[in-house]
Design an enzyme around this catalytic site. Structure first.
Site, PDB file in Angstrom:
ATOM      1  N   ASP A 127      62.669  65.493  20.672  1.00 53.86           N
ATOM      2  CA  ASP A 127      62.424  66.893  21.051  1.00 53.86           C
ATOM      3  C   ASP A 127      63.401  67.786  20.299  1.00 53.86           C
ATOM      4  O   ASP A 127      64.621  67.628  20.426  1.00 53.86           O
ATOM      5  CB  ASP A 127      62.613  67.045  22.556  1.00 53.86           C
ATOM      6  CG  ASP A 127      62.075  68.363  23.087  1.00 53.86           C
ATOM      7  OD1 ASP A 127      62.175  69.380  22.358  1.00 53.86           O
ATOM      8  OD2 ASP A 127      61.570  68.387  24.216  1.00 53.86           O
ATOM      9  N   LYS A 131      65.132  76.491  20.224  1.00 52.61           N
ATOM     10  CA  LYS A 131      65.934  77.683  20.527  1.00 52.61           C
ATOM     11  C   LYS A 131      67.421  77.347  20.491  1.00 52.61           C
ATOM     12  O   LYS A 131      67.847  76.323  21.026  1.00 52.61           O
ATOM     13  CB  LYS A 131      65.554  78.251  21.895  1.00 52.61           C
ATOM     14  CG  LYS A 131      64.128  78.796  21.944  1.00 52.61           C
ATOM     15  CD  LYS A 131      63.802  79.355  23.299  1.00 52.61           C
ATOM     16  CE  LYS A 131      62.372  79.909  23.317  1.00 52.61           C
ATOM     17  NZ  LYS A 131      61.998  80.433  24.648  1.00 52.61           N
ATOM     18  N   ASP A 163      60.996  66.606  11.803  1.00 56.18           N
ATOM     19  CA  ASP A 163      60.299  67.586  10.961  1.00 56.18           C
ATOM     20  C   ASP A 163      60.896  68.982  11.149  1.00 56.18           C
ATOM     21  O   ASP A 163      60.339  69.955  10.648  1.00 56.18           O
ATOM     22  CB  ASP A 163      58.797  67.621  11.290  1.00 56.18           C
ATOM     23  CG  ASP A 163      58.535  67.952  12.758  1.00 56.18           C
ATOM     24  OD1 ASP A 163      59.292  67.458  13.621  1.00 56.18           O
ATOM     25  OD2 ASP A 163      57.591  68.703  13.046  1.00 56.18           O
ATOM     26  N   THR A 202      51.755  59.360  11.763  1.00 51.36           N
ATOM     27  CA  THR A 202      51.058  59.669  13.009  1.00 51.36           C
ATOM     28  C   THR A 202      50.336  61.016  12.925  1.00 51.36           C
ATOM     29  O   THR A 202      50.549  61.799  12.005  1.00 51.36           O
ATOM     30  CB  THR A 202      52.061  59.729  14.174  1.00 51.36           C
ATOM     31  OG1 THR A 202      52.987  60.795  13.916  1.00 51.36           O
ATOM     32  CG2 THR A 202      52.832  58.417  14.298  1.00 51.36           C
ATOM     33  N   GLU A 205      52.869  63.695  12.785  1.00 50.09           N
ATOM     34  CA  GLU A 205      53.464  63.916  11.467  1.00 50.09           C
ATOM     35  C   GLU A 205      52.494  64.652  10.548  1.00 50.09           C
ATOM     36  O   GLU A 205      52.888  65.530   9.772  1.00 50.09           O
ATOM     37  CB  GLU A 205      53.872  62.575  10.853  1.00 50.09           C
ATOM     38  CG  GLU A 205      54.694  62.723   9.592  1.00 50.09           C
ATOM     39  CD  GLU A 205      55.366  61.430   9.156  1.00 50.09           C
ATOM     40  OE1 GLU A 205      55.843  61.387   8.015  1.00 50.09           O
ATOM     41  OE2 GLU A 205      55.423  60.485   9.966  1.00 50.09           O
TER      42      GLU A 205
END
Length: 223
Positions: A127, A131, A163, A202, A205
């Site tokens: 994750d 922010k 990413d 995936t 991705e």
């Protein structure tokens, strides 16, 4: 570092997979007995141990476990439907070398995995908490990486992928500051590892590529 417990509602197929397999293949970290997890007894054999932190819906995990039948593959995740989906995928692929843990990875590492007991730790697309005020919730922090390094055998590998450019840079900074780790691809531009062809591509991705986000891999070795 923290995680957020999401909803627990499962599909009928996921519930069936959970009912069939969890008792044998899964364990809640909070319910583990004190001391180190007896990985060899759980798998019924001695083999290199790979730990994947944050297996999500299991798309990558099931494929990697299927392609590496000679390793004891541990996956930890907090999301119950994700673990159920992983068991469903593993069942469909005939995977037998996979065991699942539900709960906090840091508790598992600190309290239930012995020093130098792991051959590889994988953290794929954690994750990103994009922010800035939430960056402290990110998994890859100095404390986590130090703990992971202590649990890797000498020559063991920490493999990260994300990413999110900002998170990739944080990962690089944290890992470079850990004295027990050495970047296997320090000579590559930026220190980024070439994308391993064995890591499955995936849907997640592919979506990142479509949205113009570059995937970055980092591969470190326990010195």
């Amino acid at each position: 570092m923290s995680y957020v417990q999401r909803g627990e509602r499962m599909t009928a197929g996921q519930q069936r997979a959970w009912d069939r397999h969890w008792a044998d293949l899964g364990a809640d970290v909070a319910e583990l007995p004190e001391g180190s997890l007896d990985v060899e007894s759980w798998f019924g054999r001695s083999a290199p141990v790979v730990l994947e932190i944050g297996s999500g819906m299991g798309e990558t995990t099931a494929q990697l476990a299927a392609e590496q039948p000679d390793v004891n593959y541990l996956a930890i995740e907090v999301y119950k439907p994700g673990l159920a989906q992983l068991m469903l995928r593993a069942e469909n692929l005939g995977v037998e070398n996979l065991r699942l843990l539900r709960g906090d990875a840091m508790v598992l590492l600190r309290e239930h995995l012995a020093p130098e007991s792991l051959d590889e730790v994988r953290i794929y697309f954690p994750d990103p908490w994009p922010k800035k005020r939430h960056h402290k919730r990110r998994l890859v922090q100095p404390e986590t990486v130090s703990m992971i390094a202590s649990r890797l055998r000498r020559g063991g590998v920490l493999h990260l992928a994300t990413d999110w450019e900002n998170y990739a840079e944080q990962m690089l900074e944290v890992c470079e500051a850990e004295p027990e780790l050495r970047n296997r691809h320090a000579a590559e531009p930026g220190g980024w590892a070439p994308r391993p062809d064995w890591r499955p591509v995936t849907k997640f991705e592919n979506r990142a590529h479509e949205e113009g986000r570059e995937i970055r891999d980092l591969i470190y070795e326990r010195a």
